[in-house]
Design an enzyme around this catalytic site. Structure first.
Site, PDB file in Angstrom:
ATOM      1  N   ASN A   6     -54.004  -0.108 -37.933  1.00 12.68           N
ATOM      2  CA  ASN A   6     -55.107   0.315 -37.068  1.00 12.68           C
ATOM      3  C   ASN A   6     -55.240  -0.722 -35.951  1.00 12.68           C
ATOM      4  O   ASN A   6     -55.718  -1.822 -36.181  1.00 12.68           O
ATOM      5  CB  ASN A   6     -56.389   0.387 -37.922  1.00 12.68           C
ATOM      6  CG  ASN A   6     -57.621   0.698 -37.094  1.00 12.68           C
ATOM      7  OD1 ASN A   6     -57.528   1.050 -35.924  1.00 12.68           O
ATOM      8  ND2 ASN A   6     -58.788   0.565 -37.718  1.00 12.68           N
ATOM      9  N   TRP A   7     -54.781  -0.345 -34.779  1.00 12.52           N
ATOM     10  CA  TRP A   7     -54.766  -1.311 -33.663  1.00 12.52           C
ATOM     11  C   TRP A   7     -56.152  -1.511 -33.055  1.00 12.52           C
ATOM     12  O   TRP A   7     -56.351  -2.406 -32.250  1.00 12.52           O
ATOM     13  CB  TRP A   7     -53.800  -0.839 -32.570  1.00 12.52           C
ATOM     14  CG  TRP A   7     -52.352  -0.816 -32.985  1.00 12.52           C
ATOM     15  CD1 TRP A   7     -51.828  -1.215 -34.193  1.00 12.52           C
ATOM     16  CD2 TRP A   7     -51.237  -0.388 -32.195  1.00 12.52           C
ATOM     17  NE1 TRP A   7     -50.466  -1.047 -34.191  1.00 12.52           N
ATOM     18  CE2 TRP A   7     -50.076  -0.548 -32.980  1.00 12.52           C
ATOM     19  CE3 TRP A   7     -51.104   0.120 -30.894  1.00 12.52           C
ATOM     20  CZ2 TRP A   7     -48.804  -0.220 -32.504  1.00 12.52           C
ATOM     21  CZ3 TRP A   7     -49.833   0.450 -30.420  1.00 12.52           C
ATOM     22  CH2 TRP A   7     -48.698   0.274 -31.216  1.00 12.52           C
ATOM     23  N   LYS A   8     -57.085  -0.651 -33.399  1.00 11.74           N
ATOM     24  CA  LYS A   8     -58.442  -0.728 -32.838  1.00 11.74           C
ATOM     25  C   LYS A   8     -58.374  -0.780 -31.305  1.00 11.74           C
ATOM     26  O   LYS A   8     -57.535  -0.102 -30.718  1.00 11.74           O
ATOM     27  CB  LYS A   8     -59.196  -1.913 -33.438  1.00 11.74           C
ATOM     28  CG  LYS A   8     -59.151  -1.874 -34.977  1.00 11.74           C
ATOM     29  CD  LYS A   8     -60.076  -2.822 -35.646  1.00 11.74           C
ATOM     30  CE  LYS A   8     -59.924  -2.707 -37.157  1.00 11.74           C
ATOM     31  NZ  LYS A   8     -60.826  -3.550 -37.901  1.00 11.74           N
ATOM     32  N   HIS A  93     -63.982   5.409 -39.853  1.00 11.28           N
ATOM     33  CA  HIS A  93     -63.851   3.954 -39.993  1.00 11.28           C
ATOM     34  C   HIS A  93     -65.249   3.341 -39.921  1.00 11.28           C
ATOM     35  O   HIS A  93     -66.109   3.827 -39.186  1.00 11.28           O
ATOM     36  CB  HIS A  93     -62.952   3.405 -38.879  1.00 11.28           C
ATOM     37  CG  HIS A  93     -62.592   1.968 -39.115  1.00 11.28           C
ATOM     38  ND1 HIS A  93     -63.459   0.950 -38.818  1.00 11.28           N
ATOM     39  CD2 HIS A  93     -61.491   1.386 -39.657  1.00 11.28           C
ATOM     40  CE1 HIS A  93     -62.887  -0.202 -39.162  1.00 11.28           C
ATOM     41  NE2 HIS A  93     -61.699   0.038 -39.670  1.00 11.28           N
ATOM     42  N   GLU A  95     -66.344   0.875 -38.447  1.00  9.13           N
ATOM     43  CA  GLU A  95     -66.762   0.499 -37.088  1.00  9.13           C
ATOM     44  C   GLU A  95     -67.303   1.715 -36.342  1.00  9.13           C
ATOM     45  O   GLU A  95     -68.227   1.604 -35.541  1.00  9.13           O
ATOM     46  CB  GLU A  95     -65.583  -0.155 -36.346  1.00  9.13           C
ATOM     47  CG  GLU A  95     -65.340  -1.567 -36.864  1.00  9.13           C
ATOM     48  CD  GLU A  95     -63.905  -2.054 -36.791  1.00  9.13           C
ATOM     49  OE1 GLU A  95     -63.090  -1.458 -36.075  1.00  9.13           O
ATOM     50  OE2 GLU A  95     -63.600  -3.049 -37.487  1.00  9.13           O
ATOM     51  N   GLU A 163     -62.138   0.758 -47.667  1.00  9.54           N
ATOM     52  CA  GLU A 163     -62.250  -0.495 -46.921  1.00  9.54           C
ATOM     53  C   GLU A 163     -63.660  -1.066 -47.092  1.00  9.54           C
ATOM     54  O   GLU A 163     -64.586  -0.657 -46.389  1.00  9.54           O
ATOM     55  CB  GLU A 163     -62.006  -0.253 -45.432  1.00  9.54           C
ATOM     56  CG  GLU A 163     -60.642   0.303 -45.122  1.00  9.54           C
ATOM     57  CD  GLU A 163     -60.259   0.043 -43.668  1.00  9.54           C
ATOM     58  OE1 GLU A 163     -59.250  -0.635 -43.460  1.00  9.54           O
ATOM     59  OE2 GLU A 163     -60.979   0.488 -42.761  1.00  9.54           O
ATOM     60  N   GLY A 169     -61.725  -7.710 -41.304  1.00 10.90           N
ATOM     61  CA  GLY A 169     -61.678  -8.719 -40.247  1.00 10.90           C
ATOM     62  C   GLY A 169     -62.314 -10.047 -40.630  1.00 10.90           C
ATOM     63  O   GLY A 169     -62.593 -10.875 -39.762  1.00 10.90           O
ATOM     64  N   SER A 207     -58.621  -7.129 -44.490  1.00 13.99           N
ATOM     65  CA  SER A 207     -57.954  -8.440 -44.507  1.00 13.99           C
ATOM     66  C   SER A 207     -56.619  -8.431 -45.258  1.00 13.99           C
ATOM     67  O   SER A 207     -56.229  -9.427 -45.868  1.00 13.99           O
ATOM     68  CB  SER A 207     -58.891  -9.514 -45.067  1.00 13.99           C
ATOM     69  OG  SER A 207     -59.996  -9.678 -44.198  1.00 13.99           O
ATOM     70  N   GLY A 228     -55.598  -3.968 -40.189  1.00 16.56           N
ATOM     71  CA  GLY A 228     -56.143  -4.163 -38.851  1.00 16.56           C
ATOM     72  C   GLY A 228     -55.439  -5.314 -38.159  1.00 16.56           C
ATOM     73  O   GLY A 228     -54.335  -5.160 -37.624  1.00 16.56           O
TER      74      GLY A 228
HETATM   75  P1  PGA Z   1     -58.505  -5.990 -40.965  1.00 19.53           P
HETATM   76  O1  PGA Z   1     -59.021  -4.524 -40.559  1.00 19.53           O
HETATM   77  O2  PGA Z   1     -57.154  -5.826 -41.589  1.00 19.53           O
HETATM   78  O3  PGA Z   1     -58.495  -6.750 -39.692  1.00 19.53           O
HETATM   79  O4  PGA Z   1     -59.492  -6.532 -41.954  1.00 19.53           O
HETATM   80  C1  PGA Z   1     -58.793  -3.422 -41.398  1.00 19.53           C
HETATM   81  C2  PGA Z   1     -59.397  -2.183 -40.796  1.00 19.53           C
HETATM   82  O5  PGA Z   1     -60.485  -2.256 -40.241  1.00 19.53           O
HETATM   83  O6  PGA Z   1     -58.805  -1.093 -40.867  1.00 19.53           O
END
Ligand code: PGA
Length: 245
Positions: A6-8, A93, A95, A163, A169, A207, A228
């Site tokens: 997931n490149w966000k 997600h 976010e 998640e 993150g 993470s 991520g």
């Molecule tokens: P992260 O993000 O690997 O940076 O913790 C995962 C995600 O939000 O899909």
């Protein structure tokens, strides 16, 4: 096994091309579609061109609208993703649930639109730290699953990503035993919704990195990882793919 990145809201075009190339190289021995990349919408075309026909890597949108077209400034419709060459969309997600106030009902409507457009959907669920510490995690996840899945859909185009919000993150991975227990719980809830959902892959995210991927992927009930930050680094993402082989 599904290894998803997931490149966000990250990366330039040249960086996207480098990452796609790294993923196709590392994934040469993966099954078709075993790697799924979720670039920002504006990089979808670049990512698909960089694939150069490789079929180990699939591309997905990070979100879609519940309507197929119309006056929705800034949004993207599921048929547009499909037409661009996407085969997946990531929905729900944490976010998006937090920053865009998306409820599970909204996510179910988006999932329905995505499935109608022929996309596969990866639906994210996750509890907050407060919910985990108060012992509510399992109930929260069960409710998110029941409310985010449109009624009566088939198992084939579906994946779930678990998640925990506090693990995204932050560098804090959930305890191995907690991941395994939650994956069992999710599998049980899914089968309770529809007996066919026993085959739905359940990914862990939060993470995941080159150092911990192998151990996480080896856990019972873990059908892949959604990555991520480490998915933005060609070497790290390549190592995570290797860990799945
Ligand atoms: P992260 O993000 O690997 O940076 O913790 C995962 C995600 O939000 O899909």
């Amino acid at each position: 096994m599904i290894i998803a990145g997931n490149w966000k809201m990250n990366l330039t075009r040249p960086e996207a091309v480098r990452l796609v190339k790294a993923a196709t190289m590392a994934g040469a021995r993966m099954e078709q579609g075993g790697i799924v990349l979720f670039p920002p919408a504006i990089l979808i075309d670049t990512a698909i061109s960089a694939l150069a026909g490789d079929n180990a890597v699939a591309i997905g949108g990070q979100d879609c609208h519940a309507r197929t077209m119309g006056a929705h400034t800034g949004d993207i419709a599921a048929p547009m993703l499909a037409e661009a060459g996407c085969t997946w969309v990531l929905l729900g997600h944490s976010e998006r649930r937090a920053e865009h106030h998306e409820t599970s009902a909204v996510i179910a409507a988006k999932a329905e639109a995505a499935l109608s457009a022929g996309l596969k959907v990866m639906i994210c669920v996750g509890e907050s730290l407060e919910q985990r510490e108060s012992g509510a995690a399992e109930a929260v996840i069960a409710a998110q699953l029941r409310d985010s899945l449109p009624a009566g859909i088939a198992a084939a185009p579906l994946a779930i990503a678990y998640e925990p919000i506090w693990a995204i993150g932050t560098g804090k991975v959930a305890e191995r035993a907690d991941i395994a227990a939650m994956h069992d719980h999710i599998a049980a809830v899914l089968v309770g919704i529809n007996a066919d959902y026993a085959s739905v892959p359940i990914l862990y995210g939060g993470s995941v990195n080159a150092a911990n991927a192998r151990e996480i992927l080896a856990l019972d009930g873990v059908g892949g990882v959604l990555v991520g930050s480490a998915s933005l680094q060609p070497d790290a993402f390549g190592s995570i793919i290797e860990a799945a082989l």
